[in-house]
Design a protein around this motif. Sequence first.
Motif, PDB file in Angstrom:
ATOM      1  N   MET A 152     100.442 -47.107 -50.078  1.00 57.25           N
ATOM      2  CA  MET A 152     100.929 -46.030 -49.223  1.00 57.25           C
ATOM      3  C   MET A 152      99.870 -44.935 -49.082  1.00 57.25           C
ATOM      4  O   MET A 152      99.691 -44.360 -48.000  1.00 57.25           O
ATOM      5  N   ALA A 153      99.161 -44.645 -50.155  1.00 56.99           N
ATOM      6  CA  ALA A 153      98.092 -43.647 -50.088  1.00 56.99           C
ATOM      7  C   ALA A 153      96.983 -44.116 -49.151  1.00 56.99           C
ATOM      8  O   ALA A 153      96.442 -43.330 -48.355  1.00 56.99           O
ATOM      9  N   ARG A 154      96.627 -45.391 -49.233  1.00 58.39           N
ATOM     10  CA  ARG A 154      95.596 -45.944 -48.352  1.00 58.39           C
ATOM     11  C   ARG A 154      95.984 -45.817 -46.881  1.00 58.39           C
ATOM     12  O   ARG A 154      95.128 -45.664 -46.010  1.00 58.39           O
ATOM     13  N   SER A 155      97.280 -45.915 -46.613  1.00 58.60           N
ATOM     14  CA  SER A 155      97.755 -45.861 -45.220  1.00 58.60           C
ATOM     15  C   SER A 155      97.887 -44.437 -44.706  1.00 58.60           C
ATOM     16  O   SER A 155      98.308 -44.223 -43.571  1.00 58.60           O
ATOM     17  N   GLU A 179      91.033 -41.173 -44.636  1.00 60.84           N
ATOM     18  CA  GLU A 179      92.402 -41.658 -44.444  1.00 60.84           C
ATOM     19  C   GLU A 179      93.326 -41.339 -45.617  1.00 60.84           C
ATOM     20  O   GLU A 179      94.536 -41.207 -45.447  1.00 60.84           O
ATOM     21  N   VAL A 180      92.778 -41.227 -46.834  1.00 65.35           N
ATOM     22  CA  VAL A 180      93.605 -40.979 -48.014  1.00 65.35           C
ATOM     23  C   VAL A 180      93.850 -39.477 -48.142  1.00 65.35           C
ATOM     24  O   VAL A 180      92.953 -38.712 -48.460  1.00 65.35           O
ATOM     25  N   ARG A 181      95.081 -39.076 -47.908  1.00 64.21           N
ATOM     26  CA  ARG A 181      95.440 -37.651 -47.947  1.00 64.21           C
ATOM     27  C   ARG A 181      95.915 -37.213 -49.327  1.00 64.21           C
ATOM     28  O   ARG A 181      95.836 -36.037 -49.677  1.00 64.21           O
ATOM     29  N   ALA A 182      96.442 -38.145 -50.101  1.00 58.63           N
ATOM     30  CA  ALA A 182      96.993 -37.819 -51.417  1.00 58.63           C
ATOM     31  C   ALA A 182      95.896 -37.769 -52.473  1.00 58.63           C
ATOM     32  O   ALA A 182      94.908 -38.517 -52.411  1.00 58.63           O
ATOM     33  N   ASN A 183      96.062 -36.898 -53.453  1.00 65.86           N
ATOM     34  CA  ASN A 183      95.246 -36.957 -54.659  1.00 65.86           C
ATOM     35  C   ASN A 183      95.696 -38.173 -55.467  1.00 65.86           C
ATOM     36  O   ASN A 183      96.901 -38.471 -55.535  1.00 65.86           O
ATOM     37  N   LEU A 184      94.751 -38.856 -56.092  1.00 67.98           N
ATOM     38  CA  LEU A 184      95.083 -40.087 -56.799  1.00 67.98           C
ATOM     39  C   LEU A 184      94.772 -39.988 -58.290  1.00 67.98           C
ATOM     40  O   LEU A 184      93.728 -39.465 -58.679  1.00 67.98           O
ATOM     41  N   LEU A 185      95.694 -40.516 -59.086  1.00 71.50           N
ATOM     42  CA  LEU A 185      95.486 -40.685 -60.522  1.00 71.50           C
ATOM     43  C   LEU A 185      95.773 -42.151 -60.829  1.00 71.50           C
ATOM     44  O   LEU A 185      96.894 -42.623 -60.610  1.00 71.50           O
ATOM     45  N   VAL A 186      94.759 -42.869 -61.306  1.00 72.19           N
ATOM     46  CA  VAL A 186      94.899 -44.303 -61.561  1.00 72.19           C
ATOM     47  C   VAL A 186      94.638 -44.560 -63.039  1.00 72.19           C
ATOM     48  O   VAL A 186      93.565 -44.256 -63.554  1.00 72.19           O
ATOM     49  N   LEU A 187      95.643 -45.134 -63.702  1.00 73.23           N
ATOM     50  CA  LEU A 187      95.627 -45.300 -65.153  1.00 73.23           C
ATOM     51  C   LEU A 187      95.729 -46.780 -65.495  1.00 73.23           C
ATOM     52  O   LEU A 187      96.716 -47.436 -65.153  1.00 73.23           O
ATOM     53  N   GLY A 188      94.701 -47.296 -66.143  1.00 74.12           N
ATOM     54  CA  GLY A 188      94.674 -48.712 -66.475  1.00 74.12           C
ATOM     55  C   GLY A 188      94.266 -48.949 -67.907  1.00 74.12           C
ATOM     56  O   GLY A 188      94.072 -48.008 -68.684  1.00 74.12           O
ATOM     57  N   GLY A 189      94.134 -50.217 -68.247  1.00 74.22           N
ATOM     58  CA  GLY A 189      93.701 -50.593 -69.592  1.00 74.22           C
ATOM     59  C   GLY A 189      92.432 -51.419 -69.524  1.00 74.22           C
ATOM     60  O   GLY A 189      92.291 -52.261 -68.632  1.00 74.22           O
TER      61      GLY A 189
END
Length: 268
Positions: A152-155, A179-189
Amino acid sequence: MKSRILSVLCLLALLATAEAAGANVVGRLVDYRVGETVFKGFLAEDTALKTKRPAVLVVHEWWGHDEYVRRRAVMLAELGYVALAVDMYGDGKTARYPDEAEKLAGTVLKNRQVTEERFNAALAVLKQQPLVDPARIAAVGYCFGGTVVLQMARSGSDLKGAASFHGSLATDTPALPGEVRANLLVLGGDRDTLVPPAQVQAFLDEMTLAGASFRYIAYQGAKHGFTNPESDNYARKFGLPLAYDRRADFNSWTELRKFLHEIFKKAE
């Protein structure tokens, strides 16, 4: 029938827990429609707070809308947000086996229009809530849900922020510059074999080229599903590369709290 009764009992227990939480948090079921299909969400909010406040959509794992995603909605409500745990499969469907989960998730992720229609229907419901400030909404997703919120952020979805917990970072439709309007926080391992290093690097390159505001954190030793205590049971039962990690769970939740505070503060 037995599993449905157990599910209802778990939900009643969750509702009781929400009402007994430190704040006056209450939870209720919310039905909404996309076409002829009924979707079953769960709304959690602190009724002691009378002014409009930020809100968060919470998107479930590939197992479907279950007690886990509702518990996360309650936790967000305890922080003062209005939280809606969405239903991306319709009719509150959940999967008992991996092949069922894969099929349900595929019906959403393989069709961008379906993803956007179902997500936006839940977003509209959240915006209509009396205590919600419609200009300050974020989305949080776990596993499958993390993939959805990033999609959704990408869109270009009009979200203040999107946070993905152990979600896939791959996409067939990379974000375009601006295109990305949202701030992103990506949490992985860093031991998540379902999200290999090459996929992580491709995502980092994609977001850099898109000019997105993003932060990526990989927790040392954490595997896929690190926030869900049930991951260990799924791993034993189905041989999946999942594992709960208490430290990564705590640290990632702390990061989410800081992230939401910062993005909503900027939007005041």
